[in-house]
Design a protein around this motif. Structure first.
Motif, PDB file in Angstrom:
ATOM      1  N   ARG A 154      -6.243  -4.078  -4.222  1.00 28.59           N
ATOM      2  CA  ARG A 154      -5.197  -3.420  -3.439  1.00 28.59           C
ATOM      3  C   ARG A 154      -5.402  -3.629  -1.950  1.00 28.59           C
ATOM      4  O   ARG A 154      -4.436  -3.816  -1.194  1.00 28.59           O
ATOM      5  CB  ARG A 154      -5.189  -1.920  -3.755  1.00 28.59           C
ATOM      6  CG  ARG A 154      -4.112  -1.114  -3.023  1.00 28.59           C
ATOM      7  CD  ARG A 154      -4.457   0.361  -3.052  1.00 28.59           C
ATOM      8  NE  ARG A 154      -5.705   0.634  -2.336  1.00 28.59           N
ATOM      9  CZ  ARG A 154      -6.355   1.792  -2.402  1.00 28.59           C
ATOM     10  NH1 ARG A 154      -5.909   2.768  -3.169  1.00 28.59           N
ATOM     11  NH2 ARG A 154      -7.476   1.959  -1.729  1.00 28.59           N
ATOM     12  N   VAL A 212      -5.292  -7.897   0.680  1.00 26.24           N
ATOM     13  CA  VAL A 212      -4.311  -8.471   1.606  1.00 26.24           C
ATOM     14  C   VAL A 212      -3.265  -7.418   1.916  1.00 26.24           C
ATOM     15  O   VAL A 212      -3.071  -6.472   1.140  1.00 26.24           O
ATOM     16  CB  VAL A 212      -3.634  -9.725   1.001  1.00 26.24           C
ATOM     17  CG1 VAL A 212      -4.639 -10.831   0.771  1.00 26.24           C
ATOM     18  CG2 VAL A 212      -2.922  -9.375  -0.304  1.00 26.24           C
ATOM     19  N   PRO A 213      -2.560  -7.538   3.047  1.00 28.88           N
ATOM     20  CA  PRO A 213      -1.477  -6.584   3.336  1.00 28.88           C
ATOM     21  C   PRO A 213      -0.407  -6.636   2.249  1.00 28.88           C
ATOM     22  O   PRO A 213      -0.101  -7.700   1.705  1.00 28.88           O
ATOM     23  CB  PRO A 213      -0.932  -7.076   4.684  1.00 28.88           C
ATOM     24  CG  PRO A 213      -2.048  -7.878   5.283  1.00 28.88           C
ATOM     25  CD  PRO A 213      -2.759  -8.516   4.135  1.00 28.88           C
ATOM     26  N   LEU A 214       0.167  -5.475   1.942  1.00 25.77           N
ATOM     27  CA  LEU A 214       1.193  -5.384   0.902  1.00 25.77           C
ATOM     28  C   LEU A 214       2.480  -4.867   1.532  1.00 25.77           C
ATOM     29  O   LEU A 214       2.922  -3.752   1.282  1.00 25.77           O
ATOM     30  CB  LEU A 214       0.722  -4.459  -0.225  1.00 25.77           C
ATOM     31  CG  LEU A 214      -0.575  -4.898  -0.927  1.00 25.77           C
ATOM     32  CD1 LEU A 214      -1.034  -3.844  -1.913  1.00 25.77           C
ATOM     33  CD2 LEU A 214      -0.383  -6.234  -1.625  1.00 25.77           C
ATOM     34  N   THR A 229       5.556  -6.591   1.571  1.00 27.44           N
ATOM     35  CA  THR A 229       6.811  -7.040   0.983  1.00 27.44           C
ATOM     36  C   THR A 229       6.755  -6.918  -0.533  1.00 27.44           C
ATOM     37  O   THR A 229       5.665  -6.801  -1.121  1.00 27.44           O
ATOM     38  CB  THR A 229       7.086  -8.517   1.344  1.00 27.44           C
ATOM     39  OG1 THR A 229       6.097  -9.331   0.675  1.00 27.44           O
ATOM     40  CG2 THR A 229       7.006  -8.732   2.849  1.00 27.44           C
ATOM     41  N   GLU A 254       7.132  -9.279  -2.564  1.00 28.30           N
ATOM     42  CA  GLU A 254       6.357 -10.417  -3.046  1.00 28.30           C
ATOM     43  C   GLU A 254       4.853 -10.138  -2.985  1.00 28.30           C
ATOM     44  O   GLU A 254       4.093 -10.529  -3.879  1.00 28.30           O
ATOM     45  CB  GLU A 254       6.681 -11.665  -2.221  1.00 28.30           C
ATOM     46  CG  GLU A 254       8.103 -12.182  -2.390  1.00 28.30           C
ATOM     47  CD  GLU A 254       9.114 -11.440  -1.519  1.00 28.30           C
ATOM     48  OE1 GLU A 254      10.281 -11.828  -1.539  1.00 28.30           O
ATOM     49  OE2 GLU A 254       8.722 -10.476  -0.815  1.00 28.30           O
ATOM     50  N   ASP A 255       4.426  -9.462  -1.909  1.00 28.76           N
ATOM     51  CA  ASP A 255       3.014  -9.095  -1.789  1.00 28.76           C
ATOM     52  C   ASP A 255       2.595  -8.191  -2.943  1.00 28.76           C
ATOM     53  O   ASP A 255       1.527  -8.374  -3.539  1.00 28.76           O
ATOM     54  CB  ASP A 255       2.761  -8.370  -0.465  1.00 28.76           C
ATOM     55  CG  ASP A 255       2.999  -9.256   0.742  1.00 28.76           C
ATOM     56  OD1 ASP A 255       2.911 -10.492   0.592  1.00 28.76           O
ATOM     57  OD2 ASP A 255       3.286  -8.705   1.828  1.00 28.76           O
ATOM     58  N   LYS A 256       3.441  -7.206  -3.248  1.00 28.95           N
ATOM     59  CA  LYS A 256       3.111  -6.267  -4.323  1.00 28.95           C
ATOM     60  C   LYS A 256       3.106  -6.961  -5.679  1.00 28.95           C
ATOM     61  O   LYS A 256       2.265  -6.657  -6.542  1.00 28.95           O
ATOM     62  CB  LYS A 256       4.105  -5.105  -4.312  1.00 28.95           C
ATOM     63  CG  LYS A 256       3.993  -4.245  -3.059  1.00 28.95           C
ATOM     64  CD  LYS A 256       5.029  -3.125  -3.047  1.00 28.95           C
ATOM     65  CE  LYS A 256       4.907  -2.299  -1.758  1.00 28.95           C
ATOM     66  NZ  LYS A 256       5.930  -1.228  -1.694  1.00 28.95           N
ATOM     67  N   GLY A 279       2.289  -9.998  -6.112  1.00 30.79           N
ATOM     68  CA  GLY A 279       1.035 -10.752  -6.118  1.00 30.79           C
ATOM     69  C   GLY A 279      -0.138  -9.885  -6.525  1.00 30.79           C
ATOM     70  O   GLY A 279      -1.053 -10.336  -7.225  1.00 30.79           O
ATOM     71  N   LEU A 280      -0.144  -8.628  -6.078  1.00 31.33           N
ATOM     72  CA  LEU A 280      -1.198  -7.693  -6.475  1.00 31.33           C
ATOM     73  C   LEU A 280      -1.212  -7.526  -7.986  1.00 31.33           C
ATOM     74  O   LEU A 280      -2.273  -7.592  -8.628  1.00 31.33           O
ATOM     75  CB  LEU A 280      -0.978  -6.338  -5.789  1.00 31.33           C
ATOM     76  CG  LEU A 280      -1.824  -5.172  -6.311  1.00 31.33           C
ATOM     77  CD1 LEU A 280      -3.306  -5.438  -6.123  1.00 31.33           C
ATOM     78  CD2 LEU A 280      -1.408  -3.870  -5.621  1.00 31.33           C
ATOM     79  N   ARG A 296      -2.647 -10.585  -9.703  1.00 30.16           N
ATOM     80  CA  ARG A 296      -4.104 -10.679  -9.605  1.00 30.16           C
ATOM     81  C   ARG A 296      -4.785  -9.716 -10.575  1.00 30.16           C
ATOM     82  O   ARG A 296      -5.783 -10.056 -11.217  1.00 30.16           O
ATOM     83  CB  ARG A 296      -4.561 -10.391  -8.165  1.00 30.16           C
ATOM     84  CG  ARG A 296      -4.119 -11.433  -7.145  1.00 30.16           C
ATOM     85  CD  ARG A 296      -4.898 -11.298  -5.846  1.00 30.16           C
ATOM     86  NE  ARG A 296      -4.812  -9.976  -5.249  1.00 30.16           N
ATOM     87  CZ  ARG A 296      -3.830  -9.570  -4.450  1.00 30.16           C
ATOM     88  NH1 ARG A 296      -2.830 -10.395  -4.161  1.00 30.16           N
ATOM     89  NH2 ARG A 296      -3.833  -8.362  -3.917  1.00 30.16           N
TER      90      ARG A 296
END
Length: 627
Positions: free
Chosen positions: A373, A376-378, A380, A382-384, A386-387, A390
């Motif tokens: 968590r 990396v910054p979350l 957007t 897309e970021d979430k 990606g979390l 992973r």
């Protein structure tokens, strides 16, 4: 040939409780361990394990034996296979008639002689004039004479040929093979350790197999701070844990094993009274080392420094442990305050502070979640996403299907709570006037919430989706519509059931609108509730939405007391059904994956509960029609 003396030595080197504890849950009972017998079915424990006497015994079925008998009777191994497996664990060589094997064993024995001689020379050098700087360093670390002697500290003097001269009775090639000398092309061999504080690295039997050296002279800026022996016929750093032979007896007493990052941390912990402590040797924790730890305790504690390097080490250990996880075996993790290692923490705050941190060790799944968590910054979607990818990639590495399923559920729940936080309920019990306030006038009849305009009515498309989801397409949708119609018909009952409905997930959104109206400051009236629904883009239920139900609380001639009782029962069914359906779905997925008698029984039990639920609902829904 296996002599009785050799077999006795093998038994004495193996912890019987650790061996049996890999497959049987043992509980400490005084100086023994007890468990339900693994050889026959029983409800109360009658199986005991005694490490001091080296045998197990069941008072129920009479099973009795030692470590070798356990491997043959319980693990199903042949006698020689059992002996070989135990010998590997004990660090012993099985006597072999093969001349090549005998020669290799003789070679290892001769290397042990070399390492023992080197250790004696390092210790003598520490006490001599050349060891003054090393003794001063030990004093600054606060290590007393007992600690220095117990861990075998020594000193490697300066000089490229000093060790060769001291150990001249051994051939040059043996010193090189033992890792004490370095051979390079077109140059004379030279001593590996020079001007360093030395620590012996020992095997499970306490024999010296390698060394670690800490540099003392600050002028050697290009030299590594710590230097370990290379891999040799005696030493495999990926299969060795520093201090394991001393930590194992302490772990049996405390029930825990602590892993720190370096051997000097081990010494500092032991000096503070925490003896059950080990360390890897210059590498990340390996799969073999994790298995070695699990032979001692089911859940060892990994203690990492609070800096970035410590975080990386924790994640490396986690990713290596995930494929190996099995029932009751995992890791717990402690992160020290930033900028402190174990020695710094103990000196600054005392041993009790370290004990407190160890007592707060966190689970592997919790540390995995937080590490990914925060990786990396979350910012957007897309970021979430990606979390989540992973996290699920980690789950896919877990070999045990039960643990993988549980990790998937746990991480998905954490991810959902993070990515889709539950909206704060607008209904606030105990605050009169704090709810939805319907006021006529401006805003085209829209109400206000705490003095602010209520959300605009939903678009025709959203209204269409709502009616499609909560129309007459299913039993639960029909039950929801019937209960909403009942609450509108009997609005005085809304306050009684609002809190229970507010806690129920995934209900028809119209319930939230009704709940918000509970403390709006005005009287709850049927016409007003219908108006609130329409103003927020929803429609009151129509009779067609619940045509399959004949509840008495929906009739125009319903008696208040009887209607209240029946509406309460309908609400209880509405609340109970989501949990039952979710449990049945999980049981079905598990049975499809495992296909065992246990998973089938659980699935059938929940199916029977669902049939009972449907029968209760059907009886209640048709009771009024038949009366």
């Amino acid at each position: 040939m296996l002599t009785p003396q050799w077999l006795d030595q093998l038994r004495s080197r193996v912890s019987l409780s650790s061996l049996i504890g890999r497959t049987t849950r043992l509980q400490k009972a005084g100086r023994e361990y007890k468990a339900c017998c693994p050889f026959h079915n029983e409800k109360s424990p009658s199986f005991t394990v005694n490490d001091e006497k080296g045998f197990y015994h069941c008072f129920g079925c009479g099973a009795h034996g030692d470590a070798i008998r356990w491997m043959t009777d319980h693990q199903g191994l042949a006698f020689m296979d059992a002996v070989k497996e135990l010998a590997v664990e004990a660090g012993m060589d099985v006597p072999q008639p093969d001349p090549q094997m005998a020669k290799a064993a003789e070679k290892r024995d001769s290397l042990h002689d070399v390492m023992a001689a080197a250790q004696e020379w390092f210790k003598a050098s520490l006490g001599g004039p050349e060891g003054e700087m090393a003794r001063g360093y030990l004093a600054t670390r606060g290590f007393d004479a007992h600690t220095v002697q117990r861990f075998g500290f020594g000193f490697a003097p300066e000089g490229r040929q000093a060790l060769k001269g001291a150990l001249s009775r051994f051939p040059e090639d043996m010193l090189i093979e033992a890792g004490l000398r370095i051979a390079v092309e077109e140059r004379d061999p030279y001593d590996r350790f020079r001007g360093r504080l030395m620590l012996p690295i020992e095997d499970a039997r306490g024999r010296v197999i390698a060394f670690g050296g800490r540099i003392l002279a600050k002028t050697k800026t290009d030299a590594p701070k710590y230097l370990n022996s290379p891999d040799t016929p005696l030493f495999d750093k990926g299969r060795t844990l520093y201090n394991l032979h001393r930590a194992t007896p302490a772990a049996r007493q405390s029930g825990r094993m602590v892993v720190v990052e370096g051997y000097m941390d081990v010494v500092a912990m032991a000096a503070a009274g925490i003896a059950e402590c080990v360390a890897p040797l210059g590498t990340a924790l390996t799969e073999q080392q994790i298995e070695m730890l699990w032979r001692q305790v089911e859940t060892p504690i990994l203690c990492f420094d609070g800096d970035t390097a410590g975080q990386r080490a924790a994640m490396r250990a986690i990713t290596r442990a995930l494929p190996l996880l099995r029932p009751a075996h995992s890791l717990r993790i402690v992160r020290l305050p930033e900028g402190l290692d174990p020695d710094d923490l103990i000196k600054a705050r005392g041993p009790k502070a370290m004990e407190a941190l160890l007592g707060e060790a966190r689970s592997l799944v919790e540390v995995l979640w937080e590490a990914e968590r925060d990786a990396v910054p979350l910012a957007t979607p897309e970021d979430k996403a990606g979390l989540k990818a992973r996290l699920m990639a980690h789950v896919e590495t877990i070999q045990n299907p039960d643990i993988a399923s549980l990790y998937r559920r746990e991480l998905q729940d954490r991810y959902s709570a993070f990515a889709f936080p539950k909206r704060e309920s607008k209904w606030q019990p105990g605050q009169p006037g704090g709810g939805f306030q319907n006021r006529g006038g401006g805003g085209q009849g829209r109400g206000k919430w705490n003095g602010k305009p209520a959300p605009a009515p939903s678009s025709p498309e959203s209204i269409s989706r709502l009616n499609t989801r909560y129309g007459s397409g299913g039993t639960r949708d029909g039950l929801s519509a019937a209960v909403i119609a009942g609450l509108i018909r009997w609005p005085a009952l809304l306050v009684r059931h609002a809190e229970a409905l507010a806690r129920t997930p995934d209900l028809d959104p119209r319930f939230e609108l009704l709940i918000e109206a509970c403390h709006a400051g005005g009287p709850l009236e049927s016409a007003r509730l219908e108006t609130i629904l329409r103003e927020n883009g929803a429609q009151p239920p129509r009779s067609a939405d619940y045509s399959g139900f004949r509840f008495g609380f929906l009739g125009a001639d319903g008696e208040p007391e009887k209607s209240a009782e029946e509406l309460t029962q309908a609400i209880q069914l509405l609340i109970e059904r989501p949990a039952l359906e979710a449990a049945l779905q999980v049981a079905t997925e598990r049975h499809e994956r495992e296909f065992t008698d246990e998973s089938f029984a659980e699935q059938q039990r929940l199916r029977e509960r669902k049939l009972e639920f449907d029968s209760r609902l059907r009886q209640m829904a048709t009771r009024h029609a038949s009366s």
